[in-house]
Write a protein that holds these residues in place. Structure first.
Motif, PDB file in Angstrom:
ATOM      1  N   VAL A 264       8.407   2.878  41.580  1.00 12.58           N
ATOM      2  CA  VAL A 264       8.905   4.241  41.711  1.00 12.58           C
ATOM      3  C   VAL A 264       7.791   5.239  41.423  1.00 12.58           C
ATOM      4  O   VAL A 264       7.085   5.129  40.405  1.00 12.58           O
ATOM      5  N   ASN A 265       7.614   6.210  42.297  1.00 10.51           N
ATOM      6  CA  ASN A 265       6.673   7.298  42.029  1.00 10.51           C
ATOM      7  C   ASN A 265       7.221   8.119  40.873  1.00 10.51           C
ATOM      8  O   ASN A 265       8.405   8.482  40.863  1.00 10.51           O
ATOM      9  N   THR A 266       6.397   8.433  39.904  1.00 10.03           N
ATOM     10  CA  THR A 266       6.878   9.155  38.722  1.00 10.03           C
ATOM     11  C   THR A 266       7.116  10.640  38.976  1.00 10.03           C
ATOM     12  O   THR A 266       7.699  11.317  38.126  1.00 10.03           O
ATOM     13  N   VAL A 267       6.680  11.151  40.122  1.00 13.28           N
ATOM     14  CA  VAL A 267       6.893  12.564  40.448  1.00 13.28           C
ATOM     15  C   VAL A 267       7.951  12.661  41.549  1.00 13.28           C
ATOM     16  O   VAL A 267       7.829  12.025  42.589  1.00 13.28           O
TER      17      VAL A 267
ATOM     18  N   TRP B 124       9.561  11.512  36.117  1.00  9.59           N
ATOM     19  CA  TRP B 124      10.602  10.530  35.802  1.00  9.59           C
ATOM     20  C   TRP B 124      10.905  10.500  34.312  1.00  9.59           C
ATOM     21  O   TRP B 124      10.004  10.430  33.467  1.00  9.59           O
ATOM     22  N   LYS B 125      12.194  10.539  33.990  1.00  4.00           N
ATOM     23  CA  LYS B 125      12.657  10.368  32.621  1.00  4.00           C
ATOM     24  C   LYS B 125      13.896   9.482  32.666  1.00  4.00           C
ATOM     25  O   LYS B 125      14.723   9.610  33.568  1.00  4.00           O
ATOM     26  N   GLN B 126      14.012   8.610  31.689  1.00  7.35           N
ATOM     27  CA  GLN B 126      15.169   7.719  31.660  1.00  7.35           C
ATOM     28  C   GLN B 126      15.605   7.475  30.223  1.00  7.35           C
ATOM     29  O   GLN B 126      14.822   6.993  29.399  1.00  7.35           O
ATOM     30  N   SER B 127      16.852   7.809  29.934  1.00 10.76           N
ATOM     31  CA  SER B 127      17.409   7.571  28.605  1.00 10.76           C
ATOM     32  C   SER B 127      17.950   6.155  28.526  1.00 10.76           C
ATOM     33  O   SER B 127      18.083   5.462  29.536  1.00 10.76           O
ATOM     34  N   ALA B 128      18.297   5.741  27.321  1.00 13.01           N
ATOM     35  CA  ALA B 128      18.882   4.413  27.130  1.00 13.01           C
ATOM     36  C   ALA B 128      20.210   4.314  27.887  1.00 13.01           C
ATOM     37  O   ALA B 128      20.533   3.270  28.463  1.00 13.01           O
ATOM     38  N   GLU B 129      20.962   5.432  27.893  1.00 12.42           N
ATOM     39  CA  GLU B 129      22.243   5.428  28.600  1.00 12.42           C
ATOM     40  C   GLU B 129      22.048   5.282  30.111  1.00 12.42           C
ATOM     41  O   GLU B 129      22.789   4.571  30.783  1.00 12.42           O
TER      42      GLU B 129
ATOM     43  N   GLN C 182      20.535   8.558  40.141  1.00 15.36           N
ATOM     44  CA  GLN C 182      19.367   8.612  39.265  1.00 15.36           C
ATOM     45  C   GLN C 182      18.054   8.603  40.040  1.00 15.36           C
ATOM     46  O   GLN C 182      17.050   9.154  39.597  1.00 15.36           O
ATOM     47  N   PHE C 183      18.045   7.990  41.226  1.00 14.89           N
ATOM     48  CA  PHE C 183      16.825   7.896  42.023  1.00 14.89           C
ATOM     49  C   PHE C 183      16.686   9.021  43.049  1.00 14.89           C
ATOM     50  O   PHE C 183      15.713   9.033  43.807  1.00 14.89           O
ATOM     51  N   LYS C 184      17.636   9.929  43.091  1.00 15.23           N
ATOM     52  CA  LYS C 184      17.617  10.978  44.109  1.00 15.23           C
ATOM     53  C   LYS C 184      16.297  11.750  44.074  1.00 15.23           C
ATOM     54  O   LYS C 184      15.891  12.263  43.035  1.00 15.23           O
ATOM     55  N   GLY C 185      15.624  11.835  45.217  1.00 15.10           N
ATOM     56  CA  GLY C 185      14.371  12.581  45.323  1.00 15.10           C
ATOM     57  C   GLY C 185      13.124  11.795  44.973  1.00 15.10           C
ATOM     58  O   GLY C 185      12.013  12.234  45.251  1.00 15.10           O
ATOM     59  N   PHE C 186      13.297  10.607  44.372  1.00 16.43           N
ATOM     60  CA  PHE C 186      12.143   9.786  44.008  1.00 16.43           C
ATOM     61  C   PHE C 186      11.779   8.832  45.148  1.00 16.43           C
ATOM     62  O   PHE C 186      12.661   8.341  45.858  1.00 16.43           O
TER      63      PHE C 186
ATOM     64  N   ARG D 171       1.214   9.012  33.704  1.00 15.50           N
ATOM     65  CA  ARG D 171       1.850   7.808  34.235  1.00 15.50           C
ATOM     66  C   ARG D 171       2.041   7.925  35.744  1.00 15.50           C
ATOM     67  O   ARG D 171       2.582   8.915  36.234  1.00 15.50           O
ATOM     68  N   GLN D 172       1.623   6.907  36.478  1.00 15.41           N
ATOM     69  CA  GLN D 172       1.621   6.979  37.935  1.00 15.41           C
ATOM     70  C   GLN D 172       2.849   6.344  38.590  1.00 15.41           C
ATOM     71  O   GLN D 172       3.225   6.728  39.690  1.00 15.41           O
TER      72      GLN D 172
END
Length: 318
Positions: free
Chosen positions: A117-120, A128-133, A94-98, A62-63
């Motif tokens: 958003v860049n996935t790396v 990048w990972k994102q939970s429902a919470e 949550q976006f820190k470093g992205f 995923r890009q």
């Protein structure tokens, strides 16, 4: 308020990444002053994303992540205001470093911002990972930003406006992390010390692990679910330093009896929610149910017959 929506698409190739970046910055849809970049220069985003992926040998898969923040046609916002809101949204922990390129589109009857958003992660190399919470926390954070601008709540693409109670039950539902956020937020302005804060949180059903040897505070709810204070938004409002400063202010402006009374009122309001909810739909999320005017109403209801003096207390303290 704005609606956050994630867009699924064919985002597994670099050519797809290049196309979506060109799309969001299309001059027919936006203009230079409405384009932004977080951890990157927007008009150089493709090359910068590529370099990050190459550095960590993660050119496959995923890009990018693509989502929008949309406003209803009747919202009293300008393109510049929408850009300011977007600037604040990307500051989330949550976006820190992205790396994120984003642009406000003005070609429709409703203003909206596209985010890519860049996935790396540029700093860690993690994907990048994102939970429902986490998704819900993003929506809640977006709400908090919009509230500062006096915007009403919107629901879905149609932009139908609803009251906050309907929004919480239909759009957000019940979130244990959001319930925790509300508990910490309210107890923060009741407690007069660290010990008082921990005790008050315990009465609401939370264990608090606050040690001087650890950077973060860990909260555990009645179901054993854990969350650190850095995950509450905005995070700078819930650091150890911010909480201790609030306790000091509380101690200066109210005595111990008033502090106890305030906590008793909050607990009474919570209990009333549970009593008034035979279906137990909000049993585990009383503070979410008590947001806004509903909390004030329950506080007033719980004050009847108790003889406690809250007349001089400001709304901000709750």
């Amino acid at each position: 308020m704005a609606v956050i929506e994630f867009i699924n698409g064919k985002n597994s190739t670099l050519s797809a990444l290049e196309r979506v970046l060109k799309y969001i910055m299309n001059p027919a849809k936006t203009e230079v002053g409405l384009i932004g970049g977080y951890n990157c220069v927007a008009d150089k985003a493709y090359n910068e994303y590529y370099m990050t992926k190459a550095e960590y040998s993660k050119l496959n898969g995923r890009q990018y992540i693509h989502f929008t923040q949309s406003f209803a046609p009747y919202d009293k916002v300008t393109p510049e205001m929408v850009k300011q809101i977007a600037d604040e949204l990307v500051q989330m922990e949550q976006f820190k470093g992205f790396q994120i390129a984003y642009a406000v589109h003005t070609d429709r009857d409703h203003l909206h911002t596209h985010f890519v958003v860049n996935t790396v992660n540029k700093e860690t190399g993690m994907k990048w990972k994102q939970s429902a919470e986490q998704l819900q926390m993003m929506k809640d954070y977006s709400d908090e930003i919009c509230k500062k601008y006096g915007l009403i709540i919107t629901q879905g693409k149609s932009g139908n406006h609803v009251n906050r109670g309907e929004y919480r039950s239909k759009e957000k539902g019940h979130s244990w992390k959001y319930e925790l956020y509300l508990a910490v937020k309210k107890v923060k302005w009741i407690a007069r010390s660290k010990e008082d804060f921990i005790a008050n949180m315990k009465t609401l059903g939370y264990q608090v692990d606050w040690r001087d040897t650890r950077k973060y505070i860990t909260f555990t709810n009645g179901e054993g679910k854990k969350c650190r204070n850095r995950k509450l938004y905005p995070p700078e409002h819930f650091t150890k330093e911010a909480l201790l400063k609030a306790f000091e202010l509380n101690s200066q402006r109210m005595d111990a009896k008033l502090s106890r009374n305030k906590m008793e009122m909050l607990l009474s309001a919570v209990q009333l929610v549970k009593m008034d909810d035979p279906l137990e739909t909000g049993k585990n999320y009383p503070l979410s149910t008590l947001e806004g005017e509903a909390l004030k109403e329950k506080i007033e209801e719980s004050k009847k017959g108790k003889g406690l003096n809250w007349d001089k207390e400001s709304e901000n303290s709750m």
